[in-house]
Design an enzyme around this catalytic site. Structure first.
Site, PDB file in Angstrom:
ATOM      1  CG  HIS A 159      -2.363   4.506  -3.528  1.00 16.31           C
ATOM      2  ND1 HIS A 159      -3.205   4.752  -4.589  1.00 16.31           N
ATOM      3  CD2 HIS A 159      -1.333   5.396  -3.665  1.00 16.31           C
ATOM      4  CE1 HIS A 159      -2.718   5.727  -5.332  1.00 16.31           C
ATOM      5  NE2 HIS A 159      -1.582   6.131  -4.790  1.00 16.31           N
ATOM      6  CD  GLU A 160       1.458   6.089  -1.074  1.00 19.11           C
ATOM      7  OE1 GLU A 160       2.518   6.143  -1.722  1.00 19.11           O
ATOM      8  OE2 GLU A 160       0.469   6.786  -1.345  1.00 19.11           O
ATOM      9  CG  HIS A 163       3.202   4.438  -5.821  1.00 24.50           C
ATOM     10  ND1 HIS A 163       2.907   4.579  -7.157  1.00 24.50           N
ATOM     11  CD2 HIS A 163       2.291   5.204  -5.157  1.00 24.50           C
ATOM     12  CE1 HIS A 163       1.867   5.393  -7.299  1.00 24.50           C
ATOM     13  NE2 HIS A 163       1.480   5.777  -6.106  1.00 24.50           N
ATOM     14  CD  GLU A 237      -0.673   8.721  -7.539  1.00 26.42           C
ATOM     15  OE1 GLU A 237      -1.422   8.305  -6.629  1.00 26.42           O
ATOM     16  OE2 GLU A 237       0.565   8.667  -7.468  1.00 26.42           O
TER      17      GLU A 237
END
Length: 629
Positions: A159-160, A163, A237
């Site tokens: 998930h990070e 980004h 998100e």
């Protein structure tokens, strides 16, 4: 939505942030002017002074905060209490985290970020921060390390990484800076009220009024700030969750992490609430407890149901009851699930030729898949243990990288050794030569850039003067014989780009706006070099490769094939203009380069390394293995 489309979305979000910030500033200035108008009347000069004063405070506050974050991801991690994870850590939780991050970096083709842990945070949370992949950090709470199993931790880290890859980080870090500016007036008013007891007499009332007005305006700024963060953050998100699933090719890990957030008492809250408020839009989970219009994340149940549509709210209640008496332990779950590091996947035979197509390569940029993770795990396992150990040691990374640059020709290698001795000393030169002779000569070419990526985070721990000396040495070693091989150029260029960006990250944080038509000559030079490197002894074949690339990117232009006399060094002049391309134009550029290297239907390892280097310098990261076995 592919990597380039997500980059374009991040670019539009940056413009949106500027517009929202402008509206917030106008609202704050109007509120101050209204207060001045009600108390002091409509004197135009006074209104001008109050307007300029408000704009000055906001501008100075934003510039000050952004200046304090010029260090990039490290600045953010340290300011929220992050502790760096040592490269040679023996803590099982930290070792597992480092393994996950390193494998994900190799799989995605980005430099390994620095890793931090928030030691005093029992909640499950994480964030990525930085201006670019070269200065990125991944920070994870101690609660996430202890409560999540390896699949869940991988889901959070993936998930990070989304980004990092999508360009969200630079927007996040700028958001911290600009929002500080619109909160400055409120902070000033609060300080005046706290420390204004010494003001007496006729001066007290204006000071008290000014403090109360600033405090009231501060709440307006807080309202706008929370609205901006919520507006910018929520949709990203959702996209990051989807990207994490796409990266790992399974929903169990990410869904399991979200369930543990909902089922455990500490959830994803951060204990340091002031820090949590400022970085709330960066976090994996909600760190502040704000809801409704101010929520920076979609509702937790909604995120879980997007991954597991059949999951119901009462499922969280059952998990709360189950974990109330026996909280989960991530390492124990690894053993039960067979996820403990009992071995690695075997590295399949690596062909010296690779099959690929332009759409396939464009789809792989910034899009690591489950096969890439398995391949990354196999690459790490295949690398000799001594090389992996050296890559993680502060005194070992530089000799290792120098050893990769040493040529097999002993006469030239002696000149390179002299250059190393002159700048970095005899010990580094001797160790580089030993590594070349004992390990690196037999290393498969496709393992060289992944090995360098493992050494990069250790290398950038060195002081700035030492890094400048290192880059000077790299340049001297590469040019020691007056000729630059393709691999020497690729590794040297990647090291220079990554280190320079890590030394001054804010300087390189931008989205490009140029179109292919504005960089015609640069494209011609790039494609001519690529075509010549792939077909050095066949000019006709090289010309066809060049024309194949030009047909895709500039079909209406007729720039003749002219291989530069300086060879691969001609690329030095094209990087800055091409890196300034619009994200969607970069997609066309990557496809054009792929057309040039694959015009005959096959790609050599040398061409693949050049393709990965070009994509890396243009901030379009590729996995190390291009084939999809």
């Amino acid at each position: 939505m592919n990597f380039f489309e997500r980059q374009a979305l991040a670019k539009r979000n940056t413009t949106r942030l500027v517009v929202l910030f402008a509206f917030a500033v106008v609202g704050i200035v109007l509120a101050i002017d209204l207060g001045v108008l009600l108390v002091f009347g409509g004197d135009p000069r006074l209104l001008v002074v109050s307007t300029l004063l408000a704009l000055g405070v906001i501008g100075i506050g934003s510039l000050y905060r952004m200046a304090s974050l010029r260090g990039g991801g490290e600045s953010v991690a340290q300011q929220v209490g992050g502790v760096p994870v040592a490269e040679d850590t023996t803590d099982l939780h930290l070792r597992r985290l480092r393994n996950v991050v390193e494998e994900m970096s190799i799989a995605s083709g980005v430099p390994v970020p620095k890793i931090y842990v928030l030691e005093h945070e029992p909640g499950i949370n994480a964030f990525a921060a930085g201006y670019s992949p070269s200065d990125a950090v991944i920070a994870v709470t101690r609660g996430a390390l202890e409560r999540l199993n390896r699949d869940e931790l991988q889901g959070v880290v993936a998930h990070e990484y989304s980004h990092i890859l999508n360009g969200d980080m630079r927007l996040n870090i700028r958001l911290v800076g600009v929002l500080f500016g619109i909160l400055m007036l409120g902070l000033i008013g609060r300080k005046i009220l706290q420390h204004g007891g010494a003001v007496r007499g006729r001066d007290a009332m204006p000071v008290l009024f000014g403090a109360l007005l600033a405090l009231a305006v501060g709440y307006i700024g807080l309202f706008f700030g929370r609205m901006i963060k919520a507006s910018v953050s929520r949709s990203r998100e959702v996209l990051a969750d989807a990207s994490a699933v796409q990266f790992t090719r399974q929903t169990v890990g990410l869904a399991g992490a979200l369930k543990k957030i909902g089922g455990l008492h500490d959830g994803s809250r951060l204990a340091e609430r002031a820090d949590a408020e400022e970085v709330s839009h960066m976090l994996f989970g909600d760190g502040t407890g704000l809801s409704g219009l101010f929520a920076t994340h979609p509702p937790l149940l909604q995120r879980i149901q997007a991954l597991e549509p059949g999951f119901k709210a009462d499922g969280l209640e059952r998990l709360k009851a189950q974990w109330l008496s026996a909280p989960p332990n991530g390492l124990d779950e690894d053993l039960q699930l067979g996820l403990a590091p009992a071995g690695h996947a075997a590295l399949p035979g690596i062909s010296t030729r690779i099959d690929l197509t332009p759409p396939m390569v464009a789809a792989q940029v910034g899009e690591p898949k489950q096969d890439d993770y398995r391949r990354a795990d196999a690459i790490v396992a295949t690398l000799p243990q001594e090389l992996r150990s050296l890559a993680s040691r502060r005194d070992g990374a530089a000799p290792l990288l120098m050893g990769l640059l040493l040529t097999d020709d002993d006469t030239v290698a002696d000149r390179q050794r002299s250059e190393i001795i002159a700048r970095m000393g005899l010990q580094v030169a001797a160790e580089a030569r030993r590594l070349r002779d004992e390990h690196l000569r037999g290393l498969h070419p496709m393992l060289r850039l992944p090995l360098a990526s493992l050494a990069f985070p250790t290398l950038r721990l060195r002081p700035r003067p030492e890094l400048a000396t290192f880059l000077d040495t790299v340049h001297a070693v590469v040019h020691a014989d007056g000729q630059v091989s393709l691999f020497e150029y690729c590794l040297g260029r990647l090291l220079e780009v990554q280190l320079r960006e890590s030394l001054d990250p804010a300087r390189y944080a931008r989205f490009g706006r140029r179109k292919p038509g504005n960089v015609r000559q640069e494209f011609a030079t790039l494609l001519a070099v690529v075509a010549h490197c792939g077909n050095p002894s066949d000019p006709d074949q090289a010309r066809r490769a060049y024309l194949a690339g030009m047909q895709r990117v500039l079909p209406r232009d007729h720039l003749p094939y002219a291989p530069p006399a300086e060879g691969v060094l001609a690329l030095d002049a094209v990087w800055e203009p091409l890196d300034a391309l619009d994200p969607l134009a970069k997609q066309v550029a990557v496809e054009a380069i792929t057309d040039a290297v694959s015009h005959d239907g096959r790609v050599s390892v040398a061409e693949a390394e050049l393709l990965r280097t070009i994509c890396g310098v243009l901030h379009c990261p590729l996995p190390p293995m291009l084939e999809r076995g």
